[in-house]
Write an enzyme that holds these catalytic residues in place. Structure first.
Site, PDB file in Angstrom:
ATOM      1  N   ASN A  74       0.864  -1.175   0.000  1.00  0.00           N
ATOM      2  CA  ASN A  74       0.000   0.000   0.000  1.00  0.00           C
ATOM      3  C   ASN A  74       0.900   1.223   0.000  1.00  0.00           C
ATOM      4  O   ASN A  74       1.355   1.686   1.041  1.00  0.00           O
ATOM      5  CB  ASN A  74      -0.890  -0.026   1.245  1.00  0.00           C
ATOM      6  CG  ASN A  74      -1.870   1.124   1.298  1.00  0.00           C
ATOM      7  OD1 ASN A  74      -1.789   2.060   0.487  1.00  0.00           O
ATOM      8  ND2 ASN A  74      -2.782   1.078   2.240  1.00  0.00           N
ATOM      9  N   ARG A 119      -2.692  -1.996  -3.489  1.00  0.00           N
ATOM     10  CA  ARG A 119      -3.826  -1.093  -3.370  1.00  0.00           C
ATOM     11  C   ARG A 119      -3.634   0.009  -4.411  1.00  0.00           C
ATOM     12  O   ARG A 119      -2.602   0.680  -4.421  1.00  0.00           O
ATOM     13  CB  ARG A 119      -3.871  -0.480  -1.984  1.00  0.00           C
ATOM     14  CG  ARG A 119      -4.987   0.525  -1.867  1.00  0.00           C
ATOM     15  CD  ARG A 119      -4.947   1.285  -0.568  1.00  0.00           C
ATOM     16  NE  ARG A 119      -6.024   2.243  -0.535  1.00  0.00           N
ATOM     17  CZ  ARG A 119      -6.042   3.314   0.248  1.00  0.00           C
ATOM     18  NH1 ARG A 119      -5.039   3.536   1.065  1.00  0.00           N
ATOM     19  NH2 ARG A 119      -7.062   4.128   0.228  1.00  0.00           N
ATOM     20  N   HIS A 164     -11.677   4.342  -0.948  1.00  0.00           N
ATOM     21  CA  HIS A 164     -11.612   3.539   0.278  1.00  0.00           C
ATOM     22  C   HIS A 164     -12.579   2.363   0.213  1.00  0.00           C
ATOM     23  O   HIS A 164     -13.070   1.892   1.239  1.00  0.00           O
ATOM     24  CB  HIS A 164     -11.962   4.368   1.536  1.00  0.00           C
ATOM     25  CG  HIS A 164     -10.978   5.432   1.880  1.00  0.00           C
ATOM     26  ND1 HIS A 164     -11.366   6.682   2.316  1.00  0.00           N
ATOM     27  CD2 HIS A 164      -9.631   5.434   1.878  1.00  0.00           C
ATOM     28  CE1 HIS A 164     -10.292   7.415   2.560  1.00  0.00           C
ATOM     29  NE2 HIS A 164      -9.215   6.685   2.307  1.00  0.00           N
ATOM     30  N   ARG A 201      -6.001  17.417   2.591  1.00  0.00           N
ATOM     31  CA  ARG A 201      -7.011  17.773   1.579  1.00  0.00           C
ATOM     32  C   ARG A 201      -8.214  18.412   2.253  1.00  0.00           C
ATOM     33  O   ARG A 201      -8.583  18.020   3.355  1.00  0.00           O
ATOM     34  CB  ARG A 201      -7.449  16.515   0.812  1.00  0.00           C
ATOM     35  CG  ARG A 201      -6.392  15.988  -0.118  1.00  0.00           C
ATOM     36  CD  ARG A 201      -6.730  14.592  -0.607  1.00  0.00           C
ATOM     37  NE  ARG A 201      -6.073  13.581   0.179  1.00  0.00           N
ATOM     38  CZ  ARG A 201      -6.413  12.294   0.193  1.00  0.00           C
ATOM     39  NH1 ARG A 201      -7.414  11.877  -0.532  1.00  0.00           N
ATOM     40  NH2 ARG A 201      -5.758  11.444   0.934  1.00  0.00           N
ATOM     41  N   GLU A 236      -8.030  -3.718   5.420  1.00  0.00           N
ATOM     42  CA  GLU A 236      -7.858  -3.580   3.971  1.00  0.00           C
ATOM     43  C   GLU A 236      -6.848  -4.584   3.435  1.00  0.00           C
ATOM     44  O   GLU A 236      -7.010  -5.143   2.357  1.00  0.00           O
ATOM     45  CB  GLU A 236      -7.394  -2.165   3.650  1.00  0.00           C
ATOM     46  CG  GLU A 236      -8.479  -1.122   3.874  1.00  0.00           C
ATOM     47  CD  GLU A 236      -7.942   0.293   3.785  1.00  0.00           C
ATOM     48  OE1 GLU A 236      -7.184   0.684   4.677  1.00  0.00           O
ATOM     49  OE2 GLU A 236      -8.266   0.986   2.816  1.00  0.00           O
TER      50      GLU A 236
END
Ligand code: ADP
Length: 398
Positions: A9, A90, A179, A240, A383
């Site tokens: 990832n 990912r 996500h 962000r 994940e």
């Protein structure tokens, strides 16, 4: 599906990895290299319950991958002696090109590259991870697992932006959502914890990490999500801003701000970083606790945005069985969980138990009161395990 999968990832300044035994559904060793590109990087390699801290300087993801290989060699298990089933990557943006996990070849890599404008902070880093891993393991199947895939179930009224046809058709301007692996896993897990069949459970998932997004999941299907065309929209994040007035580019352009500066500022210098100079939520909390007024405002901005999305998604779903918090901040910040859900008992039937909330710092927890109509859950995201399972399945079918 079986075997060992190395999950990679690669983020903008970090490289997380996890060696997953898919049969056991467990990690054999994992780690993270942080602060890539900064003067001093730091890494942690965890194996057999022991954390090995590694100091070093990683100028780029190639150097970080070398550090990963060295960490496995030094602290085990040595990857050179293992028969890897796959490397699972990912990848943040799959656009309209990818709706399922995909075995990576040169063409797939080129397509992911073409999607960079849609996720300028993420896809380049993901590609770096893919390139260094392919160079190291040329004979091992490499599989891309896309963050956007779970949200392919969004109904048209949720994914359509009210803009002209040319933008929508030719430039593929629509909400994609991100996500996805996390939202899929956590919503499924929430249903399991409540003893509800997945097709009957309505869950609001709040994935609050460096990147953050909220998703309304109705019966296992994503029906609305806060990130849009890119991972910039929605909640306030580490670097962000989340939602903004769409007139901002024109306004700033008239003030002499170039599009390049605008893009960089919104991807790397906004959110918490823009408000208080750091994207570390722990530091924000410490400053709030010590009475820092600027940090207090930043915290309130983050919490307020979160509350708005919870209210909006309660309306979208009509009935909510659970609100589930996950990822670094969601799993570890009782302060934010409490602020986001404070005062929602009368309108939404959401009532947090303060003691249970404070105590929930790792593992799965129910933090709502017995009287709360809606269950409030803390569910660590998985994940890596999900990516490993998907990568192994693709490798097996290849
Ligand atoms: P990503 O995977 O998106 O990089 P993570 O899910 O690892 O992000 O979350 C990172 C965020 O979680 C950071 O803002 C970090 O400060 C925050 N975080 C991690 N641990 C804690 C903690 N104990 N208390 C508060 N925030 C935390």
């Amino acid at each position: 599906m079986s075997g060992l999968v190395l999950v990679v990832n690669a983020g903008s300044s970090s490289l997380k990895y996890d060696l997953i035994d898919v049969d056991a559904g467990a990690s054999r060793a994992s780690g993270v290299v942080e602060r890539i590109g900064e003067p001093s990087s730091r890494a942690k390699h965890s194996v057999d319950g022991v954390d090995h801290r590694i100091e070093g300087t990683c100028a780029d993801h190639g150097a970080a991958f070398e550090l990963l290989i060295d960490a496995f060699r030094e602290h085990g298990p040595d990857l050179a002696g293992l028969d890897l089933t796959a490397v699972g990557h990912r990848v943040v943006h799959g656009g309209a090109d990818f709706s399922a996990p995909t075995r990576i070849d040169d063409q797939v890599e080129a397509t992911i590259e073409r999607l960079v404008p849609l996720a300028p902070l993420h896809n380049p880093a993901n590609l770096e991870g893919i390139r260094v891993a392919r160079a190291h393991f040329p004979d091992v199947p490499q599989v891309a697992v896309f963050d956007t895939a779970f949200h392919q179930t969004l109904p048209p009224h949720a994914y359509t932006y009210a803009v002209n046809r040319t933008w929508r058709d030719e430039h593929r301007v629509r909400r994609y959502g991100f996500h996805g692996t996390s939202h899929a896993y956590v919503s499924r897990r929430a249903a399991e914890l409540l003893g509800l069949p997945v097709p009957e459970a309505n869950v609001i998932v709040l994935h609050l990490g460096n990147g953050a997004s909220a998703t309304a999941v109705a019966g296992g299907r994503s029906v609305d999500t806060s990130m849009g065309l890119s991972p910039l929209e929605g909640l306030v994040m580490g670097t962000r801003p989340g939602d903004l007035d769409p007139s901002l580019p024109a306004h700033l352009s008239r003030a002499g701000v170039s599009l390049e500066d605008y893009d960089r500022a919104l991807n790397k210098e906004s959110g918490l970083k823009g408000l208080i100079g750091t994207n570390d939520f722990r530091e924000l909390e410490e400053r709030v606790t010590s009475g820092d007024v600027e940090a207090g405002l930043a915290f309130d901005v983050v919490a307020h945005r979160l509350r708005k999305y919870i209210g909006a998604y309660a309306a979208v779903l009509g009935r909510v069985d659970a609100v589930a918090f996950t990822a670094g901040i969601g799993e570890h910040s009782p302060m934010l969980r409490a602020a986001a859900l404070d005062g929602l008992a009368d309108l939404f039937g959401i009532e947090v138990d303060p003691a249970a909330n404070e105590a929930a710092m790792s593992g799965e927890h129910r933090i709502s009161t017995a009287a709360s109509r809606v269950a409030v859950l803390v569910i660590p995201t998985a994940e890596e395990l999900e990516i490993a399972r998907e990568a192994a399945a693709v490798a097996a079918g290849a």
